[in-house]
Design a protein around this motif. Structure first.
Motif, short mmCIF file in Angstrom:
data_model
loop_
_atom_site.label_atom_id
_atom_site.label_comp_id
_atom_site.label_asym_id
_atom_site.label_seq_id
_atom_site.Cartn_x
_atom_site.Cartn_y
_atom_site.Cartn_z
N PHE A 97 0.84 -1.21 0.00
CA PHE A 97 0.00 0.00 0.00
C PHE A 97 0.87 1.25 0.00
N ARG A 98 1.93 1.26 0.82
CA ARG A 98 2.82 2.43 0.87
C ARG A 98 3.54 2.64 -0.45
N LEU A 99 3.84 1.56 -1.15
CA LEU A 99 4.42 1.69 -2.49
C LEU A 99 3.42 2.33 -3.44
N THR A 100 2.16 1.95 -3.30
CA THR A 100 1.12 2.58 -4.10
C THR A 100 1.08 4.08 -3.82
N GLU A 101 1.12 4.44 -2.56
CA GLU A 101 1.13 5.85 -2.16
C GLU A 101 2.34 6.59 -2.71
N GLY A 102 3.53 6.01 -2.49
CA GLY A 102 4.77 6.67 -2.89
C GLY A 102 4.87 6.87 -4.39
N TYR A 103 4.60 5.82 -5.15
CA TYR A 103 4.69 5.92 -6.60
C TYR A 103 3.64 6.88 -7.15
N TYR A 104 2.44 6.83 -6.57
CA TYR A 104 1.38 7.71 -7.04
C TYR A 104 1.74 9.18 -6.78
N ALA A 105 2.34 9.43 -5.63
CA ALA A 105 2.75 10.80 -5.29
C ALA A 105 3.84 11.30 -6.24
N LEU A 106 4.68 10.40 -6.71
CA LEU A 106 5.74 10.79 -7.66
C LEU A 106 5.23 10.89 -9.09
N GLY A 107 4.01 10.42 -9.32
CA GLY A 107 3.46 10.43 -10.66
C GLY A 107 3.83 9.20 -11.47
N VAL A 108 4.39 8.20 -10.81
CA VAL A 108 4.74 6.96 -11.50
C VAL A 108 3.53 6.02 -11.36
N VAL A 109 2.51 6.33 -12.14
CA VAL A 109 1.21 5.67 -11.99
C VAL A 109 1.28 4.18 -12.30
N ASN A 110 2.08 3.82 -13.28
CA ASN A 110 2.18 2.40 -13.66
C ASN A 110 2.60 1.53 -12.49
N GLU A 111 3.62 1.97 -11.75
CA GLU A 111 4.09 1.19 -10.61
C GLU A 111 3.08 1.23 -9.46
N ALA A 112 2.40 2.37 -9.32
CA ALA A 112 1.37 2.47 -8.28
C ALA A 112 0.23 1.50 -8.57
N GLN A 113 -0.16 1.39 -9.83
CA GLN A 113 -1.21 0.46 -10.21
C GLN A 113 -0.77 -0.99 -10.00
N THR A 114 0.50 -1.27 -10.30
CA THR A 114 1.01 -2.63 -10.12
C THR A 114 1.04 -3.02 -8.65
N ALA A 115 1.52 -2.10 -7.80
CA ALA A 115 1.57 -2.37 -6.37
C ALA A 115 0.18 -2.68 -5.83
N ALA A 116 -0.80 -1.90 -6.26
CA ALA A 116 -2.18 -2.11 -5.81
C ALA A 116 -2.74 -3.42 -6.35
N ALA A 117 -2.40 -3.75 -7.60
CA ALA A 117 -2.92 -4.98 -8.21
C ALA A 117 -2.34 -6.22 -7.51
N VAL A 118 -1.04 -6.19 -7.22
CA VAL A 118 -0.41 -7.30 -6.52
C VAL A 118 -0.97 -7.43 -5.11
N LEU A 119 -1.22 -6.29 -4.48
CA LEU A 119 -1.83 -6.27 -3.15
C LEU A 119 -3.21 -6.91 -3.20
N GLY A 120 -4.00 -6.54 -4.20
CA GLY A 120 -5.35 -7.09 -4.34
C GLY A 120 -5.36 -8.57 -4.67
N HIS A 121 -4.38 -9.00 -5.45
CA HIS A 121 -4.32 -10.41 -5.83
C HIS A 121 -3.96 -11.30 -4.64
N ASN A 122 -3.04 -10.82 -3.80
CA ASN A 122 -2.55 -11.63 -2.68
C ASN A 122 -3.31 -11.40 -1.37
N PHE A 123 -3.84 -10.18 -1.21
CA PHE A 123 -4.54 -9.86 0.04
C PHE A 123 -5.83 -9.08 -0.28
N PRO A 124 -6.75 -9.71 -0.96
CA PRO A 124 -7.93 -9.00 -1.48
C PRO A 124 -8.89 -8.48 -0.41
N ASP A 125 -8.92 -9.09 0.74
CA ASP A 125 -9.90 -8.72 1.76
C ASP A 125 -9.36 -7.77 2.82
N THR A 126 -8.18 -7.25 2.62
CA THR A 126 -7.58 -6.38 3.63
C THR A 126 -7.97 -4.92 3.43
#
Length: 285
Positions: free
Chosen positions: A221-250
């Protein structure tokens, strides 16, 4: 003046001085004779006798005298079979007495001299335990925690079927969790300071090295925050997608999804991202 009388007196004084000079070393010898005799008796004691005496003291719960007995044996008969056994006992006794530095020293010396011995696994276990007992709280430097993790990891790699392996595995997880927690603490600090690159580097360590700890969900989640704040949206989306795939109910995934959704984005995994590769590598293994 009577020269003859003076000469006799001088002779008497000289004789008295000689007697006194002889008396001094004799007196010193008398004072130290008991200690010398004790040392002599100790030096003549066979190693097996010293070893059994140490074991008897240990069995009686007299840990300090037992430790001293094994130390004496090690000094008097170095590299003997009984000295080898004494090193293991010294490591154990020092650990039991809370003398962790001495326990580590004895165990490391044993491993250096007898790396292939049957007790090598136990020596590694003592080293790991000694560092583990000294692990500081998460706000302090974690060098000792790293040493504990390294010792337990070496034990598990070299002696996976050892009787000490199960406890070593449990303690390795605890040490790893603390190391990951420290990285998270520093990463959050940088994130609050808006030093996003430094923060991302800390969270990256958690994802790469401590993926099986409880901190990995927040790290993604923090990687999603950090990358999104830097404008590196692709990595922010990937971090969130991996988070959702492995921990979907959190809650962490819900927060990541919400953060991206506010900007008009959704979680989307890029298979070329280091985040995706890190998790795929773990899944393959």
């Amino acid at each position: 003046m009577d020269v003859r009388r003076t000469g006799h007196a001088g002779a008497r004084v000289t004789a008295a001085l000689k007697i006194a000079a002889l008396a001094i070393p004799l007196a010193l010898a008398a004072c130290s004779s008991k200690d010398d005799l004790d040392d002599l008796a100790l030096n003549e004691t066979p190693p097996e006798v010293l070893y059994n005496e140490g074991l008897a003291l240990r069995a009686q719960g007299k840990l300090a005298p037992a430790s001293k007995k094994f130390e004496e044996l090690d000094k008097l008969y170095p590299y003997s079979e009984y000295a080898k056994k004494s090193l293991v006992n010294m490591a154990y006794l020092n650990f039991s007495r809370g003398k962790y530095t001495e326990a580590i020293t004895a165990a490391k010396r044993f491993l250096t001299l007898y790396p292939g011995n049957d007790d090598a696994a136990y020596a590694l276990y003592i080293i790991g335990q000694s560092y583990y007992r000294q692990m500081p709280d998460i706000t302090r430097d974690q060098a000792t925690t790293e040493k504990a993790a390294a010792a337990f990891n070496e034990l598990l790699q070299r002696y996976p079927d050892s009787e000490y392996a199960p406890d070593a595995e449990t303690k390795l997880r605890a040490a790893s969790d603390q190391l990951a927690g420290k990285e998270m603490q520093v990463g959050r600090y940088y994130l609050n300071k808006r030093n996003y690159i430094a923060a991302i580097n800390r969270f990256k360590v958690v994802v790469l090295n401590y993926q099986t700890t409880r901190h990995v969900e927040e790290a993604l989640f923090r990687l999603t925050e950090g990358y999104y704040a830097l404008g590196v949206v692709n990595e922010a989306q990937t971090a969130a997608a991996v988070l959702g795939h492995n921990f979907p109910d959190t809650q962490w995934y819900k927060d990541a999804y919400s953060l991206l959704n506010k900007g008009g984005y959704e979680p989307s995994e890029d298979s070329g991202s280091w985040i995706s590769k890190a998790f795929n590598k773990i899944n393959v293994l």
